[in-house]
Structures are given as C-alpha cells and as structure tokens.
Scaffold this motif. Structure first.
Motif, short mmCIF file in Angstrom:
data_model
loop_
_atom_site.label_atom_id
_atom_site.label_comp_id
_atom_site.label_asym_id
_atom_site.label_seq_id
_atom_site.Cartn_x
_atom_site.Cartn_y
_atom_site.Cartn_z
N LYS A 90 19.98 3.10 10.39
CA LYS A 90 19.07 4.23 10.12
C LYS A 90 18.93 5.08 11.38
N THR A 256 8.91 -3.43 14.51
CA THR A 256 8.77 -3.76 13.09
C THR A 256 7.31 -3.80 12.66
N GLY A 258 3.05 -5.60 13.91
CA GLY A 258 2.29 -6.29 14.94
C GLY A 258 1.00 -5.59 15.31
N ARG A 261 1.13 -2.66 17.88
CA ARG A 261 1.95 -1.50 17.54
C ARG A 261 1.10 -0.23 17.57
N GLY A 262 1.61 0.78 18.22
CA GLY A 262 0.92 2.08 18.25
C GLY A 262 -0.32 2.09 19.13
N LYS A 386 -0.54 -10.59 11.68
CA LYS A 386 -1.97 -10.67 11.37
C LYS A 386 -2.79 -10.77 12.64
N GLU B 44 15.80 -6.04 9.98
CA GLU B 44 14.39 -6.06 10.37
C GLU B 44 13.91 -4.62 10.31
N LYS B 45 13.21 -4.30 9.26
CA LYS B 45 12.74 -2.93 8.99
C LYS B 45 13.93 -1.97 8.97
N ASP B 46 14.20 -1.24 10.08
CA ASP B 46 15.35 -0.34 10.06
C ASP B 46 16.42 -0.79 11.05
N LEU B 147 9.62 -5.26 5.23
CA LEU B 147 9.44 -5.82 6.57
C LEU B 147 10.77 -6.39 7.08
N LEU B 182 5.21 -5.99 3.74
CA LEU B 182 3.91 -5.84 4.38
C LEU B 182 3.02 -5.00 3.46
N PHE B 187 -6.85 -5.11 5.22
CA PHE B 187 -6.33 -5.69 6.46
C PHE B 187 -4.84 -6.01 6.24
N PRO B 188 -3.96 -5.61 7.20
CA PRO B 188 -2.52 -5.81 6.98
C PRO B 188 -2.18 -7.27 6.69
N ASN B 189 -1.34 -7.47 5.70
CA ASN B 189 -0.94 -8.83 5.33
C ASN B 189 0.50 -8.76 4.83
N TYR B 190 1.18 -9.88 4.84
CA TYR B 190 2.57 -9.87 4.38
C TYR B 190 2.86 -11.16 3.65
N PRO B 483 -0.31 2.67 12.32
CA PRO B 483 0.42 1.89 13.30
C PRO B 483 1.08 0.64 12.72
N PHE B 484 0.70 0.25 11.51
CA PHE B 484 1.21 -1.00 10.96
C PHE B 484 2.55 -0.84 10.23
N ILE B 485 3.00 0.40 10.04
CA ILE B 485 4.26 0.56 9.29
C ILE B 485 5.35 1.20 10.14
#
Lengths: 465, 485
Positions: A90, A256, A258, A261-262, A386, B44-46, B147, B182, B187-190, B483-485
């Motif tokens: 990508k 990816t 975490g 991130r950001g 998480k 892993e993602k991209d 993810l 994800l 709250f972010p979870n996967y 920030p989570f994506i």
C-alpha cells in the motif's frame, strides 16, 4: 564461519541491482545443562548455523533463510517472497540514512565459556542445586545456559560487522511442599559476558535465594486480591517499563495499533516519568548489562533514547523503516533472534528514571505509607492494543506506616499502561544490580535478551492478587 | 514441497553420526534430522511481511557410560557431524551414571493411519498466497478495522534412526490461517479467529474472516468494573486452550510424567483418585485426523495413541515418555515431543514430554443452559499472565476479558477481570460442561462453568474514561484523526 558463502551471496545480491539487501550469517554455539534433584537431567550442546537474507525491492521487503551453502536458493526465496509481498503493498518502505560501518569485535569475558570445561559447568550447576536442599524442598531444578552468538552482518550499502558475543545465565527453581500446600521459589541471574558472572554471585547464592523464596512463600499468607497503593522495586520498574510502556512504543507495532499511537508530544505519564531505552548501557553498578548492543541488526549503534521525558511522549523506538515512517530518528532497536527470523523493533535496557527530584527508597515507602512493596518481578505479559498488563511478583511485603512489614505469598499485579504511567508519584534514581533483571523478551515468536535493574517507583494504586 | 537433495544429505549425515558414535564407544545412539519448508504469511494493517525458509538440523542423543548426552548441528559437513556426536558423548560422560536409564525404544509399527494430503505437501507459495488473500475482507462494519492476517504453513520430512534399528521417515504437512479486527466502538478492542488443518481444502478462508468479524463485534465496547468476590465463571474453549495460551495449559503441565515422578506436581501419586467432576474426561489424541500436531510416532519413535488422562473425573495416567514411564513403572504413552509445529527447530532440543492434541469430552448442558443458570458472573475468553502461574501447585492469578453475565444473559463485554485460584480447586468446582465444543489448532474442547472463582476488577479511572470520551467526540467532529486506526 564460511566467509566464502557470504561473499558469494553478497556478489549475487549486488548483481541484482536491488534497492537494498542485508545478509545475516550465523554460526552460534549453545550449551545447556539442567539438573534436577542433584542429578544432571539433560545436557545439550550445539551449533546453530545458517543464513538469513532480506531484500528491499520496489519498496517492499522479502526475507528468506536456510542453510549457508544453499544461499542461492535463499536469495531466490527472498525474491519470491518479495513478489508475494508486492501484491499487498500500500506504501513504499523507505530506509533512514545511516553511517556505513565496518567493525569486528568480541564481547568481553574474564573467564571464557570456550575455555571452561563441561565438567566445571556441571559442577557450578550442581552447586546451585545443592544450595536448594531442605527437608521441605521437594524438587530442585537448576538450568545453566550459555550462548556464544557469532554473527556476520553485511549490507549492499557497504556495512560489514562481525562479532562474537557471549551470554551466560543460570536459573534455579525450588518447589516446597508441606502437606497439600505446594509453592515454587524462583531465582535467576545472567549477563553479557563469560563465567566470571559466578564471581559476582555464586551458584550457591542463586540456589539459596530460590529456596528462601519457596520456603517463605509456603509460610506466608495469601494476599487478598484488590487495589493497593504500591512501591515497585527496580526489577519491576524494568518489567513495567519494558512490558507495559516500552512495547506500546515500538515503531513497527505503533504503525498498526496501540495506546501510544498518535500521542507524540502529548502527556502520557506523570511529570515524574522519564522512560528510557538504553542499548548503549554497557554496564550498571559495574556489572555488564544484558540488553547491551554495540550495534543493532541493521548496523546502527546502540543508544540512549528518551521515549518519554517529563511525562511527554517524545519518540517511538525505531528501526530504519519506522524512523522514516514517523519522521523520527533510527534508535538502534532493530534486532533479530537468529538468522532464520527477520529483524523487528525490540527494546534493550528499558527503565523509568526520575524526571523531577529523585527520591530515596525510604522516602517512597513513607509516601505510600500503607500499601504493598512488590519485589523481584518474574515475567510479564502485555496487551499493547488495550494497554493492559499482568506481571508476576516473587516477593510481597506489607507497608505499614511507611515501614516494611508482613511478607505475603507470591502473586501477580495487573493494570492499565496509561493509567499506571499517570499514577507514578515518585521515582528513586539509584540503579540496582542488573543480574536480577535479566530476561528474554518475546515478540512475534522471537526472543531477545533485555534487562536492567532501575530505581524504585511509587504508584498510587494497582490491582494485586 | 521439501528439497529432496537436502533429504539425501540428512539421511547420509544420520548414518555417519550413528557409525561414528559406535566407533567412539557410545552404547546406544539415536539420530534425528529435519528438513521443513516454512511459509510465514503476514499482513499487518498495510504492511506485508511474508517470509519463507528452510528449517533444517540434525541431532544426536547417545547413551555412554550409563548416562545420556545430546548435541545438535545445522551443518552437514562430515567433520561437524563427528564433532557433534563427540560433544553428545562428552555430555554423557561428564554425567553421573543413571541407574534408570535404558536403551532407546525398539522399533514398533503404528497400525493406525494418518493420511498425508499430497496437495498440501506439494503446495507452492503462489497457491498459498492466493488462499491467504481470500481472507482479506472487502467491506467491514462501521468502526471495525482490519488489524492483521497470518498464515503459517509447515511442510516437512523428519528422520529418526537409532542403533536399536529404528528407521523412521515421517512426512507431515499442516497449516493455520488467522485474521484479527479492531473495533473502535467504545474503548478499542480486538479479536482474532484462527483455523488449522492437515488438508489444503480443510480451511475456508472467508469463513475465518466471517467468524473473526463476529467475534470482534461481540466483544466490542468493553467495560471495566470495580468488584472483588466469588463469582461463577464460564470459561470458553479459547479461554481453556487458546492459541496464545489458555488456563487449562496449567493442567497439562501438572499432568506431566516427569513432574509427577519428581513429586513436583499436586497430582503426584494421585492416580486412581477423583480430581474432577464425574463428567470430565480429558484425552490427548495425536491420531486425530485433522489437528496440525497429529503424528503417528512421538519424538522417540514410539507409536502414538489416544490416551485418556482423566476419565470421568478419575486421574488415569500422566503424559509419559520412555524414560519417565519406566521410572514410574508404567508404559510410555508416546508423549515425547521435539518442538512444536510452530516452535523453532525440532532438532535443537532433546525430546521432552508434552501433549499433542487435547480433547475434553462434551458435557450434557447447552451453553444457553449454562448462562441461564448464572445469576451473576462472567464468561471469560482470554487470559494474560498464565506463564507466571505456579506449575507445581497450579496456583494462578490472571487477567482476562470476556462478558459480564447477569440474570442468565451476557450483558456486555468486559476487560481487566482478574481471576485467581488453583487448578485442583477449579477442576473440582466445575459444575457444568457444555454439549457444544470448538475445534482449535490442536484441541477440541467445550465451555466449562466453574461454580465459584475469586474475581477482582478495577474500573478504569474517571480521567482515562473521560479522556477517551473526549477523544471520540473530537474524532466525530473531525478535529483530530482517530489514533487507534
């Protein structure tokens, strides 16, 4: 090591006009002795050799490995994999500029593992076993492990680094039993160096410590699970800094997901927190540190990196490609366990140092006043997405009116990374003995030697038990 | 497919080693070699991160001076092979005599059949990459993001020869695919889903993705809670034997014959005793037709068998190899292993005791019944910290995630739920076992309900929860990037 194969592989790679390629050739020696209840249960020794080749072509990696003499097949496989990777590309992988290095070195050993007989290593292991003897100790296991990593790294950019680096470790596990109660006591030491480690701490001292932890655990009551104000010793400082905070700052992972991130430039910890990863820390308290790197596996010198400074996230830990991705500096954190796995971003010696005024250990106990003192971390696990973590603790003591009191049975502590970073209320600066903090960090199926014993931390509260 | 000329080199190297061991005075020698081609596929993602390679190695286990020694090498040079055998003999000779040591096992044929899928055995990287690509979804539900996708393929030949006349060649092929998503809903979870097979047609990549998305949505928007007390807990099949370690892997350790022989487990000397409820039966089945760890022979060349470790709650036997079976005055049940399917070169370590494929018999309750019998409790699916447990007493204190159950229904997903106890107590407190079972990469197990387990949890601090809410609002308004994506 057969330089002939390496030269031929490099010539072949150069002729392919790739953007970049590196070769890691390995011919490492490993020995392991395991004694159980006074007898040598297993003793193994071996040579791990092979070649791993990573190519960068059309902005995408290709990595393959195999026997040294099959280098041509390995190059073909790397090209094949590169093509497979291209299907999912990508964005282009770009590498940070680095200084070309030519170097050859050997890790220091006052007592060389190559010059010490097998008999003597068995005697040392049995010495630790004997020290664990007690009528309540029902089982004693001791493991001696040595690795002489012999690696050659060459790149098509001209870097060539050859090195031999020794690691010696010893672990003791005592199992105490009384009626139906069984409990384990564990102790370990290790350093980057030779068998001179046993002049710093003898196998008997190691065995005694494992025994003492098992016997004390047996007679100590169980802590009631719950949230407690805590003081964490220097081994758990390392464990928390590494597992909870450090993994969330690894530049490959942060691309990816975490919790960090950001968040560059943002407040992620209390103002007391400086989170440091220091691959250049050759020694601490006069003892060789386990996570020292002269160069990482991309040929970048090991260095001291402030990941968090005064509670603010300053950088991620980067290899050459994540450095470009985040527009940061490569921090010398690219490592591979062996020739048959690709380089990934790993930590070295990671710890929290005081950002503000440093406190003394007694002052931290005073500050917490009533809570728990947790000592000697024993392994950990983190979910960096998480932001949750769970660590083993070998020694627990009550803190009552600022004094250390009643001992409790070993257990675990759990928490959330960001929340815990924010709740650090004090840090002591005195570094502890690095022998106590050695460990092998696991990530993507690879392990890497890491470890430093830092100062103590006071945390407002954390879940224990 | 594996490289045939490497197979010839390995066969030759093993013969050189056996001959040299005899010449150097070893009483017995066992030679092992491996030639495995591995494809590791990862997106892993991209970032595509595929790699491949040849896993190779030789090892020699000898008995000399009534003691055993072991050494390994990855070199096929005659002088290196001889030096390796010499090192193994030296290892043995520096050890005390072991009165319990017996020669390596005699050759014995396994009459069971374990078919090899020739299509998988000869699969090329393109075919496997195309299958892998089928997992990648085109559309995803709102707030759900790709993810990571993983594929691990192992195709290999292993060779075992001994001075007892053993001459085995085992061809094996297996693969596993998995994908994770994800959710930033709350709250972010996967969550992930994995599947494995010994047959190329045994996995439906799109089905893996469908299940992974369902699992992600089911665990989206997790909450944290503040509580401490005793609660009933339903442990899902993944929670018992998940890919990243399940709670019942502690039980596997407690049932190892070497630990039992040394009195290092609470189950030492407990054969014939009731250690679990009447309807709990635990089996190790290396002959399962579709587990990636299935094998006809164990790491010492002993024919494998389906072994009932716990039958109707009664401890029947331990996981045993040749040496510890003799020590315990029992027969080996073929549980010696030389490294797992996904774990390093099998040539690097001598055979050690372990389980191949764990089966727990189905119970007589449905999952719905288990939930409806739970007034207030939890259903937990994954745990952190299992490797820090006490593998002698079975004491554990782990942090899990799953669902809060109230009045017979799962109310909402939860995380940061710590449970503690011991495996012996946990087993005896199992009061319900489900009819439903789930097949994992090397296990097939039901849901189990533990009537009472110590649970501790702490709600995330208000500041962190408030911060996340603020962030969500800012993302919605387009002021900041998620920030989570």
């Amino acid at each position: 090591m057969s330089n002939d194969f390496i030269d031929k592989a490099l010539s072949k790679l150069e002729s392919l006009k790739l953007s970049y390629a590196d070769i890691r050739a390995e011919n490492s020696l490993m020995t392991q002795i395991r004694t159980v209840n006074g007898r040598v249960e297993t003793s193994t020794t071996g040579i791990e050799s092979g070649i791993g080749i990573r190519i960068l072509s059309d902005g995408t990696w290709g990595f393959a490995y195999g026997p040294m003499e099959s280098y041509e097949d390995v190059i073909e496989m790397a090209i094949e994999v590169n093509k497979l990777n291209l299907r999912h590309k990508k964005r282009d992988i770009k590498l940070a500029e680095v200084k070309i290095v030519e170097d050859s070195f050997e890790g220091e050993q006052k007592k060389k593992i190559e010059d010490t007989g097998f008999d003597e290593k068995i005697e040392l292991t049995l010495e630790a076993d004997k020290a664990q003897e007690d009528e309540k100790i029902k089982s004693r296991t001791t493991l001696y492990r040595e690795v002489l990593r012999r690696i050659t790294l060459v790149t098509t950019e001209g870097t060539k680094i050859e090195y031999n680096v020794p690691y010696v470790m010893m672990y003791a596990l005592s199992v105490a039993r009384e009626e139906s109660e069984t409990i384990e006591g564990y102790s370990r030491i290790g350093h980057l160096g030779g068998l001179d480690i046993f002049e710093l701490r003898s196998p008997s001292e190691l065995g005694e410590k494992a025994k003492e932890r098992a016997l004390e655990g047996l007679k100590s009551p169980k802590i009631n699970g719950g949230r407690y104000p805590v003081v964490l010793d220097g081994t758990i400082n390392h464990l928390f800094s590494h597992e909870a905070a450090g993994h969330s700052a690894e530049g490959d992972f942060v691309q990816t997901a975490g919790v960090l991130r950001g968040k560059i430039g943002k407040k992620v910890g209390s103002p007391h927190v400086n989170l440091i990863d220091d691959g250049s820390m050759k020694e601490s308290s006069g003892i060789n540190s386990f996570g020292y790197l002269k160069y990482d596996d991309e040929g970048i010198p090991g260095q001291k990196t402030f990941v968090i400074k005064d509670g603010i996230l300053k950088t991620y830990l980067n290899d050459r490609s994540s450095a470009v991705h985040f527009d940061q500096k490569a921090t010398g954190n690219s490592r591979a366990e062996a020739y048959n796995v690709p380089q990934i971003v790993r930590m070295t010696n990671t710890y929290i140092a005081p950002a503000r005024e440093s406190m003394k250990e007694e002052e931290l106990l005073e500050q917490v006043k009533n809570g728990l003192l947790l000592m000697q971390g024993g392994g950990g696990q983190v979910d960096p997405i998480k932001g949750t973590f769970n660590f083993g603790v070998s020694e627990l003591y009550e803190i009552k009116d600022g004094e250390v009191g009643q001992r409790y049975r070993p257990t675990t502590l759990a928490g959330n990374t960001l929340e815990t970073l924010m709740k650090i209320t004090g840090v002591s600066s005195e570094m502890g003995n690095p022998l106590d903090s050695i460990g092998f960090c696991g990530k993507d199926g690879q392990s890497a030697p890491v470890g430093v014993t830092a100062g103590w931390l006071a945390v407002k509260n954390i879940v224990v038990g | 497919m594996v490289t045939n000329n490497l197979n010839e080199k390995i066969q030759k190297a093993l013969d050189i080693g056996l001959k040299y061991a005899k010449k150097e005075g070893a009483d017995h020698c066992e030679a092992f070699g491996v030639n495995e081609k591995a494809f590791n596929l990862e997106l892993e993602k991209d970032k595509p991160k595929h790699n491949m390679g040849i896993q190779h190695g030789l090892s020699f286990r000898v008995i000399a001076n009534s003691a055993a020694g072991f050494a390994y090498t990855s070199s096929f040079e005659e002088r290196d092979i001889e030096m390796t055998v010499k090192m193994a003999i030296q290892c043995a000779k520096t050890k005390e005599k072991d009165p319990d040591l017996q020669p390596f096992p005699e050759p014995k044929k396994n009459t069971a059949k374990l078919p090899l899928d020739k299509k998988l055995y000869s699969v090329d990287s393109n075919t496997i990459a195309e299958l892998f690509a089928e997992m990648l979804p085109e559309d995803l539900p709102k707030n759900t993001y790709f993810l990571q996708a993983m594929g691990l393929v192992g195709i290999g030949d292993s060779f075992l020869k001994s001075s007892q006349g053993l001459d085995l060649v085992e061809k094996g092929a297996g693969y596993g695919f998995g994908i994770g998503f994800l959710s930033t809903h709350g709250f972010p979870n996967y969550d992930f889903h994995f599947a494995g097979s010994r047959s190329l047609d045994g996995i439906n990549p799109k089905e893996i993705t469908k299940i992974a998305i369902e699992k992600t949505l089911n665990s989206a928007k997790p909450q944290t809670m503040s509580l401490a007390g005793e609660y009933p807990v339903i442990i899902t099949p993944e929670g018992s034997y998940g890919l990243f370690g399940g709670l019942f892997t502690i039980l596997t350790n407690l049932l190892k014959g070497d630990k039992a022989s040394r009195g290092e487990t609470v189950y030492a000397d407990k054969i014939g005793e009731q250690i679990a409820p009447d309807n709990f039966t635990l089996v190790d089945d290396p002959l399962h037709l579709d587990m990636i760890t299935s094998t006809l022979y164990d790491g010492e060349g002993i024919p494998t068998e389906r072994t009932k470790l716990i039958e109707n709650g009664i401890l029947k036997t331990y996981y045993l190899d040749n040496y510890y079976a003799r020590k315990l005055n029992m027969d080996s049940n073929g549980k010696a292993q030389r490294g797992g399917f996904f774990g390093g070169s099998p040539a690097k370590t001598p055979p050690t005791i372990g389980s191949y494929a764990t089966i727990i018999d189905a119970g007589d309750s449905s999952l719905d019944e288990m939930l409806s019998e739970t007034k207030e409790g939890f259903m937990l699916k994954s745990f952190m910290g299992i490797h820090m447990s006490d593998f002698s007493s079975g004491r554990f204190a782990v942090t899990g995630s799953g669902w809060y159950v109230k009045d017979g229904e799962t109310k909402y997903p939860v995380q940061d739920i710590s449970i503690s106890g011991t495996i012996p107590e946990l087993l005896m407190n199992i009061d319900m076992i489900s009819k439903e079972r789930t097949k994992g990469l090397n296990n097939e197990v039901p849901y189990v309900r533990v009537s009472e387990l110590s649970v501790t949890a702490k709600k995330l601090d208000f500041k962190v929860r408030f911060g996340l809410k603020m962030l969500k609002t800012l993302v919605k308004l387009g002021i900041v990037k998620n920030p989570f994506i």
